[in-house]
Design a protein around this motif. Sequence first.
Motif, PDB file in Angstrom:
ATOM      1  N   ALA A 176     -23.178 -42.601  43.476  1.00  0.00           N
ATOM      2  CA  ALA A 176     -22.730 -43.591  42.498  1.00  0.00           C
ATOM      3  C   ALA A 176     -23.810 -43.839  41.450  1.00  0.00           C
ATOM      4  N   VAL A 177     -25.069 -43.821  41.872  1.00  0.00           N
ATOM      5  CA  VAL A 177     -26.173 -43.992  40.932  1.00  0.00           C
ATOM      6  C   VAL A 177     -26.185 -42.860  39.914  1.00  0.00           C
ATOM      7  N   ARG A 178     -25.979 -41.637  40.382  1.00  0.00           N
ATOM      8  CA  ARG A 178     -25.993 -40.488  39.465  1.00  0.00           C
ATOM      9  C   ARG A 178     -24.813 -40.526  38.506  1.00  0.00           C
ATOM     10  N   ARG A 179     -23.679 -41.034  38.971  1.00  0.00           N
ATOM     11  CA  ARG A 179     -22.541 -41.196  38.054  1.00  0.00           C
ATOM     12  C   ARG A 179     -22.866 -42.222  36.969  1.00  0.00           C
ATOM     13  N   LEU A 180     -23.544 -43.296  37.357  1.00  0.00           N
ATOM     14  CA  LEU A 180     -23.941 -44.306  36.375  1.00  0.00           C
ATOM     15  C   LEU A 180     -24.883 -43.705  35.340  1.00  0.00           C
ATOM     16  N   VAL A 181     -25.798 -42.857  35.778  1.00  0.00           N
ATOM     17  CA  VAL A 181     -26.709 -42.189  34.840  1.00  0.00           C
ATOM     18  C   VAL A 181     -25.922 -41.323  33.862  1.00  0.00           C
ATOM     19  N   GLU A 182     -24.916 -40.601  34.355  1.00  0.00           N
ATOM     20  CA  GLU A 182     -24.086 -39.760  33.484  1.00  0.00           C
ATOM     21  C   GLU A 182     -23.369 -40.595  32.433  1.00  0.00           C
ATOM     22  N   VAL A 183     -22.834 -41.729  32.845  1.00  0.00           N
ATOM     23  CA  VAL A 183     -22.136 -42.604  31.901  1.00  0.00           C
ATOM     24  C   VAL A 183     -23.104 -43.134  30.851  1.00  0.00           C
ATOM     25  N   THR A 184     -24.289 -43.529  31.294  1.00  0.00           N
ATOM     26  CA  THR A 184     -25.294 -44.045  30.365  1.00  0.00           C
ATOM     27  C   THR A 184     -25.708 -42.978  29.365  1.00  0.00           C
ATOM     28  N   LEU A 185     -25.928 -41.772  29.838  1.00  0.00           N
ATOM     29  CA  LEU A 185     -26.305 -40.677  28.951  1.00  0.00           C
ATOM     30  C   LEU A 185     -25.196 -40.339  27.962  1.00  0.00           C
ATOM     31  N   ALA A 186     -23.942 -40.481  28.388  1.00  0.00           N
ATOM     32  CA  ALA A 186     -22.821 -40.200  27.481  1.00  0.00           C
ATOM     33  C   ALA A 186     -22.880 -41.091  26.252  1.00  0.00           C
ATOM     34  N   GLY A 187     -23.367 -42.321  26.420  1.00  0.00           N
ATOM     35  CA  GLY A 187     -23.490 -43.234  25.283  1.00  0.00           C
ATOM     36  C   GLY A 187     -24.584 -42.858  24.314  1.00  0.00           C
ATOM     37  N   LEU A 188     -25.436 -41.922  24.690  1.00  0.00           N
ATOM     38  CA  LEU A 188     -26.539 -41.490  23.825  1.00  0.00           C
ATOM     39  C   LEU A 188     -26.211 -40.233  23.037  1.00  0.00           C
ATOM     40  N   ARG A 189     -25.088 -39.589  23.355  1.00  0.00           N
ATOM     41  CA  ARG A 189     -24.737 -38.343  22.687  1.00  0.00           C
ATOM     42  C   ARG A 189     -24.339 -38.581  21.240  1.00  0.00           C
ATOM     43  N   PRO A 190     -24.665 -37.664  20.357  1.00  0.00           N
ATOM     44  CA  PRO A 190     -24.211 -37.787  18.968  1.00  0.00           C
ATOM     45  C   PRO A 190     -22.689 -37.806  18.903  1.00  0.00           C
ATOM     46  N   ALA A 191     -22.138 -38.619  18.025  1.00  0.00           N
ATOM     47  CA  ALA A 191     -20.679 -38.738  17.919  1.00  0.00           C
ATOM     48  C   ALA A 191     -20.031 -37.428  17.507  1.00  0.00           C
ATOM     49  N   ASP A 192     -20.748 -36.596  16.748  1.00  0.00           N
ATOM     50  CA  ASP A 192     -20.172 -35.339  16.269  1.00  0.00           C
ATOM     51  C   ASP A 192     -20.563 -34.155  17.131  1.00  0.00           C
ATOM     52  N   ARG A 193     -21.164 -34.413  18.307  1.00  0.00           N
ATOM     53  CA  ARG A 193     -21.560 -33.293  19.161  1.00  0.00           C
ATOM     54  C   ARG A 193     -20.327 -32.676  19.809  1.00  0.00           C
ATOM     55  N   PRO A 194     -20.235 -31.349  19.853  1.00  0.00           N
ATOM     56  CA  PRO A 194     -19.083 -30.707  20.498  1.00  0.00           C
ATOM     57  C   PRO A 194     -18.903 -31.204  21.924  1.00  0.00           C
ATOM     58  N   SER A 195     -17.639 -31.425  22.293  1.00  0.00           N
ATOM     59  CA  SER A 195     -17.364 -32.033  23.593  1.00  0.00           C
ATOM     60  C   SER A 195     -17.019 -31.019  24.669  1.00  0.00           C
ATOM     61  N   GLY A 196     -17.083 -29.737  24.356  1.00  0.00           N
ATOM     62  CA  GLY A 196     -16.755 -28.731  25.375  1.00  0.00           C
ATOM     63  C   GLY A 196     -15.265 -28.742  25.663  1.00  0.00           C
ATOM     64  N   ASP A 197     -14.895 -28.568  26.924  1.00  0.00           N
ATOM     65  CA  ASP A 197     -13.478 -28.492  27.267  1.00  0.00           C
ATOM     66  C   ASP A 197     -12.901 -29.851  27.626  1.00  0.00           C
ATOM     67  N   GLY A 198     -13.725 -30.895  27.574  1.00  0.00           N
ATOM     68  CA  GLY A 198     -13.220 -32.240  27.835  1.00  0.00           C
ATOM     69  C   GLY A 198     -12.898 -32.516  29.278  1.00  0.00           C
ATOM     70  N   THR A 199     -13.448 -31.740  30.193  1.00  0.00           N
ATOM     71  CA  THR A 199     -13.081 -31.931  31.594  1.00  0.00           C
ATOM     72  C   THR A 199     -14.131 -32.676  32.394  1.00  0.00           C
ATOM     73  N   SER A 200     -15.315 -32.919  31.802  1.00  0.00           N
ATOM     74  CA  SER A 200     -16.378 -33.544  32.584  1.00  0.00           C
ATOM     75  C   SER A 200     -17.105 -34.581  31.769  1.00  0.00           C
ATOM     76  N   ALA A 201     -17.386 -35.726  32.376  1.00  0.00           N
ATOM     77  CA  ALA A 201     -18.127 -36.788  31.710  1.00  0.00           C
ATOM     78  C   ALA A 201     -19.605 -36.686  32.065  1.00  0.00           C
TER      79      ALA A 201
END
Length: 219
Positions: A176-201
């Motif tokens: 659960a801690v690692r999932r929280l880190v992933e969510v936090t990092l997602a907020g740091l990504r550039p808005a125009d950065r390619p999102s890949g296939d959209g299957t993973s957060a």
Amino acid sequence: MPKLWNETIEEHRSAVRDATLDATAALVAEHGLMSVTMSRIAQEAGIGRATLYKYFPDVESVLIAWHERQVIHHLEQLEAVRDRITDPGERLQAVLETYALISYERHGHHGADVAGLLHQGPVITQAHQRLLELVRNLVAEGAASGVLRADVAADELAAYCLHALGAAAGLPSKAAVRRLVEVTLAGLRPADRPSGDGTSATWDGAGHGDGHHPRHGSH
């Protein structure tokens, strides 16, 4: 007084202090913060109570010294993680994950009472500023290299990271801690950065392409 004698006295004082703080750490881990007394510390450390009182006036001063040592050790851990990695994105991710896991493990060992009683004083304030600067510099480095968003100030993003990951202390597992880190990092990504296939957060693809919000995708 001869220099060698001075050094011997200082080594003895340091050894007594270290033994006291090691004993305190063991007692907190085994019995909890509120159960620690001067008598139990002296017994665990193998020193007399009179000797202990020469170094610390009361149990609160011992706990504060122990906590300050622990916080500095954790900062050194984070700086060591930072220094091992060169890629800006991976570097920030590793530091934030380490910070979140430290928060999670400390809460599990010591309970919420540590934060309430001991997060105060100049040493803790300085340590927090050092932590904030460490994260801010990593965020600024990531923004400069293009892997992190540059439309929000690094100071603000660093504060966001630390506040968000403070929630790790109340989570039920390391997963659960690692999932929280992933969510936090997602907020740091550039808005125009390619999102890949959209299957993973995750850090490499937070799923913006199909309208899937990373807050929900990471769980």
